[in-house]
Scaffold this motif. Structure first.
Motif, mmCIF file in Angstrom:
data_model
loop_
_atom_site.group_PDB
_atom_site.id
_atom_site.type_symbol
_atom_site.label_atom_id
_atom_site.label_comp_id
_atom_site.label_asym_id
_atom_site.label_seq_id
_atom_site.Cartn_x
_atom_site.Cartn_y
_atom_site.Cartn_z
ATOM 1 N N SER A 161 13.182 38.170 -21.293
ATOM 2 C CA SER A 161 13.095 38.303 -22.754
ATOM 3 C C SER A 161 11.844 37.603 -23.274
ATOM 4 O O SER A 161 11.161 38.115 -24.160
ATOM 5 C CB SER A 161 14.349 37.720 -23.413
ATOM 6 O OG SER A 161 15.483 38.520 -23.157
ATOM 7 N N HIS A 162 11.543 36.439 -22.740
ATOM 8 C CA HIS A 162 10.308 35.750 -23.122
ATOM 9 C C HIS A 162 9.075 36.586 -22.763
ATOM 10 O O HIS A 162 8.121 36.670 -23.552
ATOM 11 C CB HIS A 162 10.226 34.390 -22.431
ATOM 12 C CG HIS A 162 10.904 33.284 -23.175
ATOM 13 N ND1 HIS A 162 10.344 32.681 -24.279
ATOM 14 C CD2 HIS A 162 12.091 32.671 -22.977
ATOM 15 C CE1 HIS A 162 11.148 31.729 -24.720
ATOM 16 N NE2 HIS A 162 12.223 31.713 -23.957
ATOM 17 N N ILE A 163 9.098 37.186 -21.598
ATOM 18 C CA ILE A 163 7.961 37.996 -21.150
ATOM 19 C C ILE A 163 7.752 39.188 -22.073
ATOM 20 O O ILE A 163 6.629 39.479 -22.513
ATOM 21 C CB ILE A 163 8.181 38.441 -19.691
ATOM 22 C CG1 ILE A 163 7.969 37.247 -18.751
ATOM 23 C CG2 ILE A 163 7.257 39.589 -19.312
ATOM 24 C CD1 ILE A 163 8.348 37.515 -17.320
ATOM 25 N N HIS A 164 8.822 39.895 -22.395
ATOM 26 C CA HIS A 164 8.707 41.056 -23.277
ATOM 27 C C HIS A 164 8.250 40.631 -24.681
ATOM 28 O O HIS A 164 7.414 41.307 -25.302
ATOM 29 C CB HIS A 164 10.048 41.787 -23.358
ATOM 30 C CG HIS A 164 10.415 42.504 -22.098
ATOM 31 N ND1 HIS A 164 11.444 43.419 -22.026
ATOM 32 C CD2 HIS A 164 9.886 42.469 -20.847
ATOM 33 C CE1 HIS A 164 11.529 43.893 -20.803
ATOM 34 N NE2 HIS A 164 10.596 43.323 -20.067
ATOM 35 N N ASP A 165 8.794 39.529 -25.156
ATOM 36 C CA ASP A 165 8.424 39.048 -26.485
ATOM 37 C C ASP A 165 6.938 38.699 -26.539
ATOM 38 O O ASP A 165 6.246 39.042 -27.513
ATOM 39 C CB ASP A 165 9.276 37.832 -26.833
ATOM 40 C CG ASP A 165 8.989 37.280 -28.230
ATOM 41 O OD1 ASP A 165 9.038 38.060 -29.196
ATOM 42 O OD2 ASP A 165 8.717 36.075 -28.341
ATOM 43 N N TYR A 166 6.440 38.040 -25.503
ATOM 44 C CA TYR A 166 5.016 37.706 -25.474
ATOM 45 C C TYR A 166 4.171 38.979 -25.497
ATOM 46 O O TYR A 166 3.175 39.063 -26.231
ATOM 47 C CB TYR A 166 4.679 36.876 -24.230
ATOM 48 C CG TYR A 166 3.201 36.548 -24.149
ATOM 49 C CD1 TYR A 166 2.697 35.389 -24.717
ATOM 50 C CD2 TYR A 166 2.307 37.429 -23.552
ATOM 51 C CE1 TYR A 166 1.342 35.103 -24.675
ATOM 52 C CE2 TYR A 166 0.949 37.162 -23.517
ATOM 53 C CZ TYR A 166 0.467 35.996 -24.074
ATOM 54 O OH TYR A 166 -0.884 35.736 -24.047
ATOM 55 N N SER B 156 22.458 36.616 -29.085
ATOM 56 C CA SER B 156 22.368 35.169 -28.921
ATOM 57 C C SER B 156 21.186 34.803 -28.035
ATOM 58 O O SER B 156 20.511 33.796 -28.260
ATOM 59 C CB SER B 156 23.674 34.616 -28.336
ATOM 60 O OG SER B 156 23.781 33.226 -28.582
ATOM 61 N N ILE B 157 20.907 35.633 -27.020
ATOM 62 C CA ILE B 157 19.711 35.411 -26.205
ATOM 63 C C ILE B 157 18.469 35.565 -27.082
ATOM 64 O O ILE B 157 17.526 34.764 -27.003
ATOM 65 C CB ILE B 157 19.663 36.414 -25.034
ATOM 66 C CG1 ILE B 157 20.901 36.249 -24.135
ATOM 67 C CG2 ILE B 157 18.383 36.238 -24.214
ATOM 68 C CD1 ILE B 157 21.019 37.312 -23.079
ATOM 69 N N ALA B 158 18.471 36.602 -27.920
ATOM 70 C CA ALA B 158 17.331 36.816 -28.820
ATOM 71 C C ALA B 158 17.111 35.613 -29.724
ATOM 72 O O ALA B 158 15.972 35.232 -30.009
ATOM 73 C CB ALA B 158 17.557 38.087 -29.648
ATOM 74 N N GLU B 159 18.198 34.997 -30.164
ATOM 75 C CA GLU B 159 18.070 33.802 -31.001
ATOM 76 C C GLU B 159 17.375 32.673 -30.247
ATOM 77 O O GLU B 159 16.546 31.949 -30.800
ATOM 78 C CB GLU B 159 19.455 33.331 -31.461
ATOM 79 C CG GLU B 159 20.135 34.236 -32.474
ATOM 80 C CD GLU B 159 19.557 34.115 -33.876
ATOM 81 O OE1 GLU B 159 18.721 33.214 -34.102
ATOM 82 O OE2 GLU B 159 19.951 34.913 -34.738
ATOM 83 N N THR B 160 17.709 32.507 -28.963
ATOM 84 C CA THR B 160 17.102 31.415 -28.201
ATOM 85 C C THR B 160 15.615 31.657 -27.983
ATOM 86 O O THR B 160 14.851 30.704 -27.838
ATOM 87 C CB THR B 160 17.790 31.241 -26.831
ATOM 88 O OG1 THR B 160 17.535 32.372 -26.003
ATOM 89 C CG2 THR B 160 19.285 31.034 -26.991
ATOM 90 N N VAL B 161 15.198 32.918 -27.951
ATOM 91 C CA VAL B 161 13.790 33.246 -27.729
ATOM 92 C C VAL B 161 13.030 33.348 -29.043
ATOM 93 O O VAL B 161 11.823 33.120 -29.099
ATOM 94 C CB VAL B 161 13.685 34.572 -26.933
ATOM 95 C CG1 VAL B 161 12.230 34.980 -26.713
ATOM 96 C CG2 VAL B 161 14.394 34.429 -25.582
ATOM 97 N N GLY B 162 13.733 33.688 -30.121
ATOM 98 C CA GLY B 162 13.086 33.874 -31.417
ATOM 99 C C GLY B 162 12.709 35.311 -31.694
ATOM 100 O O GLY B 162 11.730 35.581 -32.403
ATOM 101 N N ILE B 163 13.474 36.247 -31.160
ATOM 102 C CA ILE B 163 13.209 37.672 -31.347
ATOM 103 C C ILE B 163 13.985 38.176 -32.558
ATOM 104 O O ILE B 163 15.213 38.022 -32.613
ATOM 105 C CB ILE B 163 13.618 38.471 -30.097
ATOM 106 C CG1 ILE B 163 12.765 38.051 -28.890
ATOM 107 C CG2 ILE B 163 13.489 39.974 -30.333
ATOM 108 C CD1 ILE B 163 13.239 38.647 -27.578
#
Length: 835
Positions: A61-66, A107-114
């Motif tokens: 998720s971090h990779i995709h968000d970046y 909830s995962i998105a919340e931890t990443v900030g998506i």
């Protein structure tokens, strides 16, 4: 063309160009990229260019968000338009279970900030009236992603790389890699076109590189052969079709912006707008793996023959969801190779057994992941570690000793067909199983065991009903308390109240021995080494001072040690261990150290519970059987060789469940005998076979950190609250970096007043006063406290016991309270109980 470089990237698709760009941006001069054909000539050119933020993994998720954020900056930097259409992504749900999946992802998105939002069917119909909604229960909408032109974004990254000094050379095919001990010699052929084919011209080249990164896409099997390793990245056919313009869509666009990307996960497809028409990309069953050993020399930017009958069901479901598409003709179609791995995650990180060789292979969503992969891989190479834990993508998660081409091909086909399958947190996929089985497998299966796969091993997750069909485990899965929950709860109670027997054979086990063994391990690990006959828990650190591996060390003689670590990470640990020995000897001129993998020689049963001593007393053979298991003769955290019936056992008095117990390491060929012996003796004492899920709940009641969840390469042992296992009076690998890092967050245990039908899975965001302050890394149910339990990381100022927090579950916030460390039996009285 340079002949000496700091880093050589092999492969000129989106992933390779992103890596070259980010290495240069991170400050490395002399970066070169080689491409055997033209940039984008692999899978990049026929990719649909989607940028889905949705992913159930934290690192991915971090990779995709970046990537999504990074691509939006390229035009300003390079002057090239990357073709990013930020149209949003509507992920629809036909069932409540699918919406449960989206709520867990949220909830995962919340931890990443998506950013995301949930929409009702009525809201979907109001915004996008072309979509049929009466059979939907809702949708998840990402407003910030969309799709991009794969060739344009690759060329923009390539230009950005050149602007930063990267040399990009086309028509260069690598034919061999040679490690000299300090650098790689990369030799290859200059390629030319003849008769439409790409062939060697007869001219060769040689480049010396300190580091090499392979991003060879569909050619990963050729790369594996050149490196002498196994890489489970094999392409699978992916078809998609392009329709003629849809008059209804053309009319819609006169008064609206571009239509968002649609994903009907339950129908297994994505659809996006394309010049007034639609692109349909299905993920159907039956798509075959291709190029299992190598890509033919004649295959360049080519496609496979179509098999439209294979996607007929998905095509009809698109017509159902977008009724106006029924009368629209087909304009174009594609069937090309897309690389997969058995679990769908790419292979990003060090190549197993090799120095300064980095893999970036197996990208099924390569455009989405390219930018983020370049960013985080560059951090690993330049700084020693990424800021997020990349272990879930590490190439060494697939052991070289058992992973084969056949396994990879069949699992990759399964992974392709599972892109849109419900990804339950308790998901277990069926292809290529059983593969690695301990001798007691059939006995456990006869008792109702439902198995999970760990590093290829079959390991009981729980024991279901004896009359259950083989499909029970699949039917029992849920995003809430699935059908298996009641069985895990009974197993957890058995260990707390009587005794349980757990198969832990999958543990990784290594012998470390020789005249340099003590000096090496003292440098390699954070804790004091145990005395002979004793054990300790200790950690090996990364160069960044974060937790690289957790070990239980048994000292068998002055210079002989038995190391036990997580079963899922056997190759990962062995590769690290062997390379660390080499580093230590080179740095300290140390004596010889031997390392031997003995994982498959020793089976392991863990027996635990207040009556575990009584069970063992029935079968132990000793001159004084009444006292052999007492605290005086067999104290906590010690190891002894004992005999159980006719089976010699290396017994370790330790229990991951937090109860009185022992690990029984036994010759694996005697496992069935020992299983029968213990199960028979245990009948009178309430002994119950127990699976991994109950054990996971129990260890959280004791605040025992687990590698891969609480412990990883993004937190130090001090941040994990493991100060008692870190001896700051000695020097050890990673110590200075650990101390320089300080305390950014702290690991805590929480008791949670959650929903009546669900427990956390360890992916949930934590809040205080409406602000996100941390995340769970583990979750489950506590039989002691009768409520949900979890472990995770929070801001240091909030880590005090009694602090009230909120945890996000099912798209709402629930009360949680930080408990004291080891909320169950904090004085360890039960573990130390005498007999």
């Amino acid at each position: 063309m340079k002949t000496h470089v700091k880093a050589l990237v092999v492969g000129g698709g989106a992933v390779g160009t992103a890596i070259a760009y980010h290495l240069a941006r991170a400050g490395w001069a002399d970066v070169m990229l080689l491409e055997r054909d033209e940039l984008t000539s692999g899978s990049t050119w026929h990719a649909a260019g989607l940028l889905p933020l949705f992913n159930m993994g934290y690192a991915t998720s971090h990779i995709h968000d970046y990537s999504v954020k990074f691509y939006k900056t390229l035009e300003e930097e390079t002057g090239l338009n990357a073709g990013f259409s930020v149209v949003g992504n509507l992920r629809m749900a036909q069932t409540r279970a699918r919406l449960d999946e989206y709520e867990l992802y949220a909830s995962i998105a919340e931890t990443v900030g998506i950013p995301y939002e949930f929409l009702t069917p009525a809201q979907i119909r109001e915004r996008w009236p072309l979509v049929r909604t009466e059979d939907l229960v809702g949708a998840l909408f990402h407003p910030t992603d969309g799709y991009i032109n794969p060739a344009d974004v690759t060329m923009a990254m390539a230009k950005g790389a050149r602007m930063r000094g990267v040399e990009i050379v086309r028509k260069r095919q690598v034919d061999s890699y040679e490690w000299t001990g300090s650098e790689w010699i990369v030799r290859g052929s200059v390629m030319v076109e003849r008769g439409g084919n790409l062939v060697p011209s007869g001219e060769t080249f040689e480049i010396r590189a300190e580091h090499v990164v392979t991003a060879t896409g569909n050619h990963a099997q050729r790369t594996a052969g050149l490196l002498g390793i196994r890489i489970p990245a094999i392409p699978v056919e992916h078809q998609y079709i392009v329709t003629e313009p849809d008059p209804a869509l053309v009319e819609f666009r006169k008064s609206h912006g571009e239509h968002p990307v649609l994903r009907d996960a339950d129908a297994k497809w994505y659809v996006r707008e394309e010049r007034g028409g639609w692109i349909l990309g299905p993920y159907e069953f039956g798509a075959p793996a291709r190029f299992e050993y190598a890509v033919p020399d004649s295959f360049r930017a080519d496609l496979f023959a179509l098999d439209l009958e294979r996607i007929e069901q998905e095509y009809m479901s698109m017509i159902h969801r977008i009724p106006t598409s029924e009368t629209v003709g087909l304009k174009d179609d594609f069937n090309g190779p897309i690389c997969y791995t058995p679990d769908g995650n790419p292979l990003v990180g060090p190549a197993p057994g090799l120095r300064n060789m980095w893999l970036a292979e197996g990208f099924s969503f390569g455009i989405t992941a390219a930018g983020g992969t370049g960013h985080y891989l560059a951090q690993m190479m330049v700084e020693g570690e990424a800021e997020i834990d990349m272990a879930s993508l590490d190439p060494r998660r697939y052991a070289q000793g058992w992973m084969t081409t056949e396994y990879a091909a069949r699992k990759n086909e399964e992974c392709y067909s599972h892109v849109f399958i419900l990804h339950h947190p308790d998901e277990e996929r069926e292809a290529c199983r059983p593969l690695r089985t301990a001798p007691a497998y059939d006995r456990q299966k006869a008792l109702g065991a439902q198995f999970g796969q760990v590093n290829g091993w079959e390991r009981p997750n729980y024991y279901g009903p004896l009359d259950a069909p083989d499909s029970f485990d699949h039917d029992a899965r849920s995003f809430r308390r699935g059908g298996w929950w009641q069985y895990a709860e009974a197993e957890a109670r058995a260990i707390r109240e009587a005794a349980g027997l757990i198969d832990a054979t999958a543990f990784a086990k290594h012998k470390v021995f020789g005249p340099g063994a003590t000096g090496f391990l003292d440098w390699f690990t954070t804790n004091k080494l145990p005395r002979v006959g004793r054990i300790n828990l200790t950690y090996a650190l990364s160069v960044a001072g974060t937790t690289r591996t957790e070990y239980t060390i048994v000292r068998e003689a002055e210079d002989e040690y038995y190391l036990i670590s997580a079963g899922a990470w056997a190759d990962y640990d062995e590769d690290f261990l062997i390379k660390a020995v080499e580093d230590w000897r080179a740095e300290h001129a140390g004596d010889w150290v031997g390392v031997q993998d003995v994982t498959t020689q020793w089976g392991v049963f863990a027996i635990a519970g207040p009556k575990s001593r009584d069970v063992l007393a029935e079968v132990i053979r000793d001159a004084d059987p009444a006292t052999v298991l007492s605290n005086k003769r067999f104290p906590w955290l010690s190891s002894r060789r004992i005999e159980l019936g006719m089976c010699p056992v290396n017994a370790i008095r330790v229990a991951y469940t937090g109860e009185l117990g022992w690990e029984l390491h036994h010759p694996i060929e005697m496992q069935n005998y020992l299983w029968d012996l213990l199960m028979t003796a245990g009948k009178a004492h309430g002994l119950k076979p127990v699976g991994a899920r109950a054990q996971n709940w129990l260890r959280q009641e004791k605040s025992y950190r687990a590698f891969g969840t609480e412990l990883g390469r993004d937190a130090t042992p001090l941040e994990a609250g493991l100060d008692r296992f870190v001896d700051l009076t000695k020097d050890f690998h990673g110590k200075a970096a650990m101390e320089a890092t300080g305390i950014r967050s702290l690991c805590v245990t929480l008791l949670i007043d959650g929903p009546e039908d669900a427990d956390p899975w360890g992916r949930e965001a934590l809040f205080s006063g409406g602000e996100k302050v941390g995340r769970l890394t583990s979750g489950g149910y506590s039989v002691v406290f009768g409520k949900s339990i979890g472990m995770g990381y929070v801001r240091p100022d909030l880590a005090k016991p009694g602090t009230k927090l909120k945890v996000m579950m099912q798209n709402r916030l629930w009360d949680a309270e930080i408990a004291p460390d080891s909320p169950h039996d904090p004085t360890n009285a039960r573990i130390r109980a005498d007999g």
